[in-house]
Design a protein around this motif. Structure first.
Motif: not given
Length: 298
Positions: A35-36, A160-164, A123-124, A133-134
């Motif tokens: 998902d992400s 909601g994607a990690h890392p936090f 990103e998702v 993408r990055f």
């Protein structure tokens, strides 16, 4: 589900290949989290400067942002764009002023991370596509961690994607679930923490940042989390100088470590490690429950 990876390079000759190896490791975890995805890269940096990784719509992250911020701070500001993220580098003493100015003038911009060496991109989408993408495969550095998410209990969003990240050069990825994160979140808010999401992993990151702010070492903070954070989890934590791994006392989530003269690597499954060069020479083992494993560059 979710999949997590980490790579700490002992051999400096491998540093130009960090992004390539991390991206390949992350791609193998797609089935665990389609998902992400996100990656934290620890590259070069200076103690006198800070990098702010920002995310927003492309129209908000053009060259005018750097010029306007530099004029407001009366300080040099450098900007590097990677898709819908940018990394702004500025004098460290200007960091609080810069963050306040960005929130006042560009409320649609999200602060993803801050630190002298850390950059976070997330990103998702499928992990391999997010990494491409990055341009993560071309990135250099000393170590990094990554996460692939399966959003079983919430919407599929970039937030909601990690890392936090809840502290400079500090970030966390998490596989599992915490049952008491709301109570811990309330306590941390009283300590001045601001949370961007309802994700329990952001609470875990905030807890570790708070413990280290109070004087704990990373190992002490992780050991304390075993008593405070209730649930089942595997944590991989990144800091400016290294990374650490911790599983809960039951250790129901899969985890594999590998160590050689060239690197230390972590994966939710061995297939994430199988893509690394020289893996056949590494000591491969399952980390013990409730045991902190940490490596630092001094």
């Amino acid at each position: 589900m979710c999949g997590i990876v980490g790579l700490f390079l002992k051999n400096e000759k491998l540093q130009p290949e960090l992004g390539e190896h991390l991206s390949r490791m992350l791609a193998t975890m797609s089935a665990r989290g389609p998902d992400s995805a996100g990656i934290a890269i620890y590259g070069s940096g200076s103690e006198d400067l800070v990098k702010l990784t920002l995310r927003a719509e492309q129209s908000s992250l053009d060259g005018d942002l750097a010029r306007e911020l530099g004029a407001a701070l009366k300080a040099p500001v450098d900007l590097v764009r990677r898709s819908n993220h940018v990394v702004i580098t500025l004098p460290r003493q200007r960091q609080p002023q810069a963050i306040a100015w960005l929130r006042d003038n560009f409320p649609d911009i999200h602060l993803v991370s801050a630190g002298s060496r850390m950059e976070i991109y997330k990103e998702v989408g499928l992990p391999e596509r997010v990494a491409d993408r990055f341009s993560v495969p071309s990135m250099q550095g000393t170590h990094g961690i990554g996460h692939t998410r399966m959003a079983t209990e919430s919407a599929v969003t970039t937030d909601g994607a990690h890392p936090f990240s809840t502290g400079d050069d500090q970030c966390l990825v998490h596989n599992g679930s915490l049952s008491n994160h709301n109570a811990v979140r309330r306590n941390l808010r009283r300590e001045g923490f601001v949370f961007e999401t309802e994700n329990d992993s952001e609470v875990a990151a905030g807890y570790l940042t708070w413990r280290m702010r109070e004087g704990d070492s990373l190992k002490q903070a992780l050991t304390s989390s075993l008593d405070t954070l209730d649930g089942f989890f595997t944590f991989v934590v990144g800091t400016r100088d290294g990374f650490a791994v911790l599983r809960d006392p039951i250790a129901c989530k899969p985890a594999v470590l590998a160590e050689s003269d060239d690197y230390v690597a972590f994966g939710s499954e061995f297939r994430a490690l199988a893509v690394l060069p020289g893996i056949e020479k590494a000591r491969v083992f399952e980390p013990e429950p409730a045991t902190v494993y940490a490596w630092e560059r001094r």
